[in-house]
Design a protein around this motif. Structure first.
Motif, mmCIF file in Angstrom:
data_model
loop_
_atom_site.group_PDB
_atom_site.id
_atom_site.type_symbol
_atom_site.label_atom_id
_atom_site.label_comp_id
_atom_site.label_asym_id
_atom_site.label_seq_id
_atom_site.Cartn_x
_atom_site.Cartn_y
_atom_site.Cartn_z
ATOM 1 N N TYR A 53 2.010 15.347 -8.708
ATOM 2 C CA TYR A 53 0.584 15.167 -8.415
ATOM 3 C C TYR A 53 0.247 15.774 -7.062
ATOM 4 O O TYR A 53 -0.728 16.527 -6.914
ATOM 5 N N VAL A 113 3.278 17.553 -18.784
ATOM 6 C CA VAL A 113 2.494 16.318 -18.893
ATOM 7 C C VAL A 113 1.731 16.122 -17.578
ATOM 8 O O VAL A 113 2.288 16.342 -16.499
ATOM 9 N N VAL A 114 0.479 15.710 -17.664
ATOM 10 C CA VAL A 114 -0.255 15.403 -16.423
ATOM 11 C C VAL A 114 0.208 14.030 -15.927
ATOM 12 O O VAL A 114 0.602 13.176 -16.735
ATOM 13 N N PRO A 115 0.177 13.818 -14.605
ATOM 14 C CA PRO A 115 0.714 12.557 -14.093
ATOM 15 C C PRO A 115 0.023 11.303 -14.659
ATOM 16 O O PRO A 115 0.637 10.270 -14.768
ATOM 17 N N GLY A 116 -1.222 11.418 -15.077
ATOM 18 C CA GLY A 116 -1.897 10.236 -15.640
ATOM 19 C C GLY A 116 -2.106 9.166 -14.591
ATOM 20 O O GLY A 116 -2.961 9.292 -13.730
ATOM 21 N N LYS A 117 -1.298 8.108 -14.672
ATOM 22 C CA LYS A 117 -1.376 7.055 -13.655
ATOM 23 C C LYS A 117 -0.297 7.319 -12.624
ATOM 24 O O LYS A 117 0.864 7.543 -12.985
ATOM 25 N N VAL A 118 -0.680 7.240 -11.367
ATOM 26 C CA VAL A 118 0.289 7.554 -10.329
ATOM 27 C C VAL A 118 0.134 6.557 -9.179
ATOM 28 O O VAL A 118 -0.979 6.207 -8.784
ATOM 29 N N GLY A 119 1.285 6.071 -8.719
ATOM 30 C CA GLY A 119 1.263 5.133 -7.585
ATOM 31 C C GLY A 119 1.199 5.914 -6.286
ATOM 32 O O GLY A 119 2.165 6.567 -5.906
ATOM 33 N N LEU A 120 0.047 5.888 -5.618
ATOM 34 C CA LEU A 120 -0.128 6.679 -4.393
ATOM 35 C C LEU A 120 0.334 5.887 -3.170
ATOM 36 O O LEU A 120 0.196 4.666 -3.130
ATOM 37 N N ASP A 121 0.852 6.583 -2.195
ATOM 38 C CA ASP A 121 1.069 5.982 -0.882
ATOM 39 C C ASP A 121 -0.257 6.110 -0.141
ATOM 40 O O ASP A 121 -0.628 7.195 0.310
ATOM 41 N N TRP A 122 -0.960 5.005 -0.038
ATOM 42 C CA TRP A 122 -2.329 5.061 0.504
ATOM 43 C C TRP A 122 -2.355 5.285 2.009
ATOM 44 O O TRP A 122 -3.425 5.506 2.577
ATOM 45 N N ILE A 182 0.448 19.654 -7.034
ATOM 46 C CA ILE A 182 -0.666 20.323 -7.720
ATOM 47 C C ILE A 182 -1.968 20.172 -6.936
ATOM 48 O O ILE A 182 -2.678 21.151 -6.696
ATOM 49 N N VAL A 183 -2.256 18.951 -6.473
ATOM 50 C CA VAL A 183 -3.519 18.753 -5.753
ATOM 51 C C VAL A 183 -3.511 19.534 -4.437
ATOM 52 O O VAL A 183 -4.506 20.162 -4.071
ATOM 53 N N PRO A 191 -7.416 11.690 -4.013
ATOM 54 C CA PRO A 191 -8.372 11.635 -5.123
ATOM 55 C C PRO A 191 -9.673 12.375 -4.806
ATOM 56 O O PRO A 191 -10.253 13.017 -5.688
ATOM 57 N N PHE A 198 -2.214 12.744 -22.258
ATOM 58 C CA PHE A 198 -1.652 13.221 -20.976
ATOM 59 C C PHE A 198 -0.886 14.538 -21.094
ATOM 60 O O PHE A 198 -0.248 14.956 -20.138
ATOM 61 N N GLU A 207 -9.227 16.112 -5.078
ATOM 62 C CA GLU A 207 -9.111 16.533 -6.456
ATOM 63 C C GLU A 207 -10.472 16.611 -7.143
ATOM 64 O O GLU A 207 -10.698 17.468 -7.981
ATOM 65 N N TYR A 267 -3.341 4.800 -9.021
ATOM 66 C CA TYR A 267 -4.501 5.675 -9.193
ATOM 67 C C TYR A 267 -4.422 6.358 -10.559
ATOM 68 O O TYR A 267 -3.391 6.922 -10.904
ATOM 69 N N THR A 277 -5.879 10.858 -14.829
ATOM 70 C CA THR A 277 -6.457 11.304 -16.098
ATOM 71 C C THR A 277 -6.740 10.067 -16.954
ATOM 72 O O THR A 277 -5.869 9.203 -17.074
ATOM 73 N N PHE A 318 0.805 -1.223 0.000
ATOM 74 C CA PHE A 318 0.000 0.000 0.000
ATOM 75 C C PHE A 318 0.838 1.273 0.000
ATOM 76 O O PHE A 318 0.288 2.367 -0.032
ATOM 77 N N SER A 319 2.163 1.145 0.034
ATOM 78 C CA SER A 319 2.983 2.356 -0.055
ATOM 79 C C SER A 319 2.996 2.905 -1.479
ATOM 80 O O SER A 319 3.342 4.066 -1.675
ATOM 81 N N ASN A 320 2.626 2.113 -2.470
ATOM 82 C CA ASN A 320 2.513 2.690 -3.826
ATOM 83 C C ASN A 320 1.541 1.930 -4.740
ATOM 84 O O ASN A 320 1.547 2.116 -5.947
ATOM 85 N N ASN A 346 -0.243 18.416 -20.988
ATOM 86 C CA ASN A 346 -0.819 19.519 -20.233
ATOM 87 C C ASN A 346 -0.537 20.807 -20.992
ATOM 88 O O ASN A 346 0.610 21.223 -21.097
#
Lengths: 167, 526
Positions: free
Chosen positions: B144, B241-250, B147-148, B257, A150, B260, A30, A33, A24-26, A152
């Motif tokens: 990401y 470029v927008v981040p698109g897909k991003v691996g979040l630290d949940w 910006i957010v 999200p 993607f 945003e 998500y 876009t 869950f660290s990455n 901007n």
């Protein structure tokens, strides 16, 4: 035997916690876009004309003012709204009357908008009115762009630099 | 709220029970959440200092410097980076569990409001510090987050120009924001540490270090995780470029999200409401609070045992006010007293043998006095039948005593097992009120009043006043620190004691000292 079971349990616990933290660290990823889309970001801060035009002070009026506040003109503080339009391929994407900021509405009008659009070739038209003219726009810019997925595209406005800037 | 609390409490009881099967009581991670939080804080600090040495604080080179650490110096700086990341995630995990556990155990209201309220800003600061740390990597995730976060801040009408404009396009980017983030990332944890110190001010002898074995195990798990699954950067930030897909630290970013996509008025409103509710929770709904401990100077010799045993610093020793020869007397601060009764259990005058005068200790709980405790014990004893009669003393937060109550098992509930003076055990056995005694309560290291079990064990072992007298046969005494879900274990402990009493070749039970009914006895304490 029981001791080894406990050690195994402890090992399993730490393994589970480490896996939980590591995952869950990455993950899960998500998607901010959607695929195949690009972003137009329209943002500026711009002061429109004042609601009431500046007026020349008469010599009597100037004399009545304290010595350190004497000036040739007097201006009302309030500014008119900025009218902004953004069109994409002939369709109105964004249309707004942006009020001046500040308690006396004497600050710049500002906006920050993110618009998600399909990637590909587009015609973008940006218009802005910042005077008291009843119709039409004071600034207008048209660009042919091909947006990659993607990408901007930032659209800024700086009156000193000639108006709209596409970056 | 009560339903949520009960469900959570049940969940924690089960988790503590399961982990209690695997870990020794002192090592149980669920019972060391606060101490583990401190441990992770120190790991984050040490690893942070190390990676700061190699970190380039300019926005243009920050990413490259972290890549150097991760790939070129992976064996030290890379591991330190992973350590920094995973210990930060683990800190969030234990912090949230700690918060939920205190809520579940109803340990945030009444006099405990102070620790709860001071914990709220710490929680916010840990999140802000972590989020600002992700910013410094200046990869896609940092972009990401930057910006957010700035867009969210811009929803407050306090900035002249939207601060998110700093990230409008690559040429808009400046290092000044980055410098601010570095300052925040270092300053906020330091401020949080100061508030942590305040957080513990009303807790006597706080456990801020986990047991060495647990600390080593956690450390080893983090090292293993860092080696097997090292923390890596995502693609470098690119504002074109927008981040698109991003691996979040949940752990840190689960709400991003929502920030945003939902309207700013809603997210800011919800955040403000949540914060206000968190701060107001100790007073909502009002707690039916038991009266604090009261001092009876006529029976107090100023020995200060209550002062030493209070886990909440609620008792101070002040100059004697009643004109007697004793130098000091205890003074109870009602704003700090949780009415756990540990002070009454420590008082040398809490002596059930007293009959010539009223059983009124030097310090006692007005709502559950020692005299009432003795009455309960004697009533329970009178109803016992059979040849293996057992008296169980148990605390309110331990196993359900009604489940074990029977014709041969009497039960006496207490606020905390630490409320029980060891003399009561002597009293029960020497007066032949029962043939065996079992003390039960929370799990070891998990005492609801913090020190009840520790003090009780020390008193039984003769290491802490008041001692259990040497004449009490230890074979007739059992302890079962099994927690609220440990009804079955308590039952097994009782059965084992009954079997031993039955099987004993030599009757270890003392001959009754007095044959008369308990209520008619004179004081015979030697």
């Amino acid at each position: 035997m029981r001791r080894y079971l406990r050690y195994t349990g402890q090992f399993a616990f730490f393994l589970l916690i480490a896996a939980f933290i590591g995952y869950f660290s990455n993950q899960p990823v998500y998607q901010q876009t959607p695929d195949g889309m690009a972003q137009i970001k329209l943002s500026f801060a711009h002061g429109a004309a004042r609601k009431v035009d500046c007026r020349k002070l008469s010599s009597k009026e100037i004399a009545r003012l304290p010595a350190n506040e004497r000036r040739p003109n007097t201006c009302a503080r309030e500014r008119i709204p900025v009218h902004i339009q953004l069109m994409l391929d002939g369709e109105l994407l964004y249309d707004a009357q942006l009020q001046a900021t500040g308690l006396s509405q004497d600050g710049p009008a500002r906006t920050y908008r993110k618009l998600i659009v399909p990637a590909g070739p587009h015609t973008i038209v940006a218009r802005l009115r910042d005077t008291k003219r009843g119709s039409g726009f004071d600034y207008e810019a048209e660009r042919q762009v091909t947006l990659k997925p993607f990408q901007n595209l930032a659209i800024d406005f700086k009156a000193d630099s000639g108006g709209f800037q596409f970056r | 709220m009560n339903m949520a609390r009960l469900m959570l409490r049940r969940g924690f009881n089960v988790a503590e029970g399961v982990l209690g099967q695997v870990f020794p009581p002192a090592w149980n991670p669920m019972l060391n959440l606060g101490a583990l939080g401190f441990f992770f804080y120190w790991i984050i600090t040490v690893s942070g200092i190390y990676i700061y040495i190699f970190f380039d604080t300019g926005v243009l080179n920050a990413y490259a410097s972290i890549e150097y650490m991760t790939h070129e110096q992976w064996y030290l700086a890379g591991i330190m980076r992973s350590f920094h990341r995973y210990a930060s995630d683990a800190l969030i995990l234990v912090m949230m569990l700690h918060l939920l556990r205190e809520f579940a155990r109803d340990r945030y209201r009444g006099v405990r409001w102070f620790s709860w309220v001071t914990g709220v800003p710490i929680m916010v600061m840990v999140f802000v510090a972590g989020i600002s740390g992700y910013w410094l990597v200046w990869d896609k995730l940092a972009q990401y987050i930057a910006i957010v976060s700035t867009e969210w801040l811009d929803m407050l009408p306090i900035f002249g120009e939207p601060i998110a404009r700093n990230f409008l396009s690559p040429d808009a980017l400046e290092s000044r924001f980055f410098t601010l983030m570095i300052f925040m990332h270092i300053a906020i944890p330091l401020i949080a540490l100061v508030i942590l110190w305040v957080h513990l001010q009303r807790v006597a002898k706080p456990r801020i270090n986990p047991p060495r074995g647990l600390a080593i195990s956690v450390f080893a798990a983090l090292i293993a995780l860092s080696l097997v699954h090292p923390a890596l950067s995502q693609a470098p930030a690119d504002l074109a470029v927008v981040p698109g897909k991003v691996g979040l630290d949940w752990f840190y970013l689960p709400l991003f999200p929502a920030l945003e996509t939902l309207p700013g008025s809603l997210t800011w409103g919800m955040s403000a409401c949540l914060l206000a509710i968190m701060i107001a929770m100790p007073w909502l709904p009002p707690l039916k609070r038991a009266r604090p401990a009261a001092v009876d100077l006529a029976n107090c010799n100023g020995c200060a045992r209550c002062f030493h045993d209070c886990p909440y610093n609620a008792i101070s020793m002040v100059a004697r006010s009643d004109g007697t020869a004793f130098e000091r007397e205890p003074a109870v601060n009602p704003d700090l007293c949780v009415s756990c009764g540990l002070c009454a259990g420590a008082c040398p005058t809490s002596m059930p043998f007293r009959r010539l005068s009223e059983l009124s200790p030097g310090i006692d709980l007005p709502d559950r006095t020692m005299a009432q405790l003795r009455d309960l014990t004697e009533t329970a004893a009178r109803n016992l039948t059979g040849t293996e009669r057992i008296m169980v003393f148990g605390c309110d937060t331990g196993p359900d005593l009604a489940e074990v109550s029977s014709k041969s098992v009497g039960v006496v509930p207490l606020v905390c097992i630490g409320q029980l003076p060891p003399a009561f055990i002597d009293y029960v056995l020497s007066r032949n009120l029962a043939d065996g005694v079992v003390l039960t309560g929370c799990r070891e290291n998990s005492c609801n009043a913090r020190c009840g079990i520790e003090w009780t064990n020390s008193r039984l072992a003769g290491e802490r006043d008041p001692h259990l007298r040497a004449r009490v046969p230890r074979d007739l005494l059992r302890t079962a620190w099994v927690g609220a879900t440990g009804g079955r274990q308590l039952h097994h402990a009782l059965q084992a004691l009954v079997r031993e009493l039955k099987d004993a070749d030599v009757d270890v039970r003392p001959a009754p000292a007095v044959k008369c009914p308990p209520t008619a006895c004179e004081a015979v304490d030697a």
